[in-house]
Design a protein around this motif. Sequence first.
Motif, PDB file in Angstrom:
ATOM      1  N   TYR A   4       0.823  -1.210   0.000  1.00 19.55           N
ATOM      2  CA  TYR A   4       0.000   0.000   0.000  1.00 19.55           C
ATOM      3  C   TYR A   4       0.862   1.267   0.000  1.00 19.55           C
ATOM      4  O   TYR A   4       0.544   2.244  -0.667  1.00 19.55           O
ATOM      5  CB  TYR A   4      -0.933   0.012   1.209  1.00 19.55           C
ATOM      6  CG  TYR A   4      -1.982  -1.069   1.150  1.00 19.55           C
ATOM      7  CD1 TYR A   4      -2.888  -1.129   0.101  1.00 19.55           C
ATOM      8  CD2 TYR A   4      -2.042  -2.046   2.140  1.00 19.55           C
ATOM      9  CE1 TYR A   4      -3.845  -2.116   0.041  1.00 19.55           C
ATOM     10  CE2 TYR A   4      -2.999  -3.044   2.097  1.00 19.55           C
ATOM     11  CZ  TYR A   4      -3.902  -3.072   1.040  1.00 19.55           C
ATOM     12  OH  TYR A   4      -4.840  -4.052   0.989  1.00 19.55           O
ATOM     13  N   ILE A   5       1.940   1.236   0.746  1.00 23.13           N
ATOM     14  CA  ILE A   5       2.832   2.396   0.812  1.00 23.13           C
ATOM     15  C   ILE A   5       3.492   2.627  -0.550  1.00 23.13           C
ATOM     16  O   ILE A   5       3.533   3.755  -1.051  1.00 23.13           O
ATOM     17  CB  ILE A   5       3.886   2.208   1.923  1.00 23.13           C
ATOM     18  CG1 ILE A   5       3.195   2.203   3.290  1.00 23.13           C
ATOM     19  CG2 ILE A   5       4.946   3.299   1.853  1.00 23.13           C
ATOM     20  CD1 ILE A   5       4.089   1.813   4.445  1.00 23.13           C
ATOM     21  N   VAL A   6       3.997   1.571  -1.162  1.00 17.33           N
ATOM     22  CA  VAL A   6       4.619   1.690  -2.479  1.00 17.33           C
ATOM     23  C   VAL A   6       3.588   2.147  -3.510  1.00 17.33           C
ATOM     24  O   VAL A   6       3.863   3.005  -4.350  1.00 17.33           O
ATOM     25  CB  VAL A   6       5.281   0.357  -2.898  1.00 17.33           C
ATOM     26  CG1 VAL A   6       5.724   0.395  -4.355  1.00 17.33           C
ATOM     27  CG2 VAL A   6       6.454   0.041  -1.995  1.00 17.33           C
ATOM     28  N   GLY A   7       2.390   1.597  -3.444  1.00 12.41           N
ATOM     29  CA  GLY A   7       1.324   2.005  -4.353  1.00 12.41           C
ATOM     30  C   GLY A   7       0.965   3.464  -4.186  1.00 12.41           C
ATOM     31  O   GLY A   7       0.734   4.178  -5.169  1.00 12.41           O
TER      32      GLY A   7
END
Length: 52
Positions: A4-7
Motif C-alpha cells: 500500500y505504501i509503495v502504491g
Amino acid sequence: MATYIVGLVLAVALFFALKHVYHNFVSGHNDCCGSESGGCGCGCADCHSHKS
C-alpha cells in the motif's frame, strides 16, 4: 502494508508527472527546449522562464 505504501508513492508520483505533462501541453512548452541535446527544435527562447 508495504504494498500500500509503495502504491501510494507511485500514485503520487504519477499524479505529479501527469500534472507536469498537462501544464506543458496547456502552456505550449516542451521539456527538451533549452537542453544541451537540441534535437527537438522547439525554437523557443524563454521556455524555462514561465515555471510555476
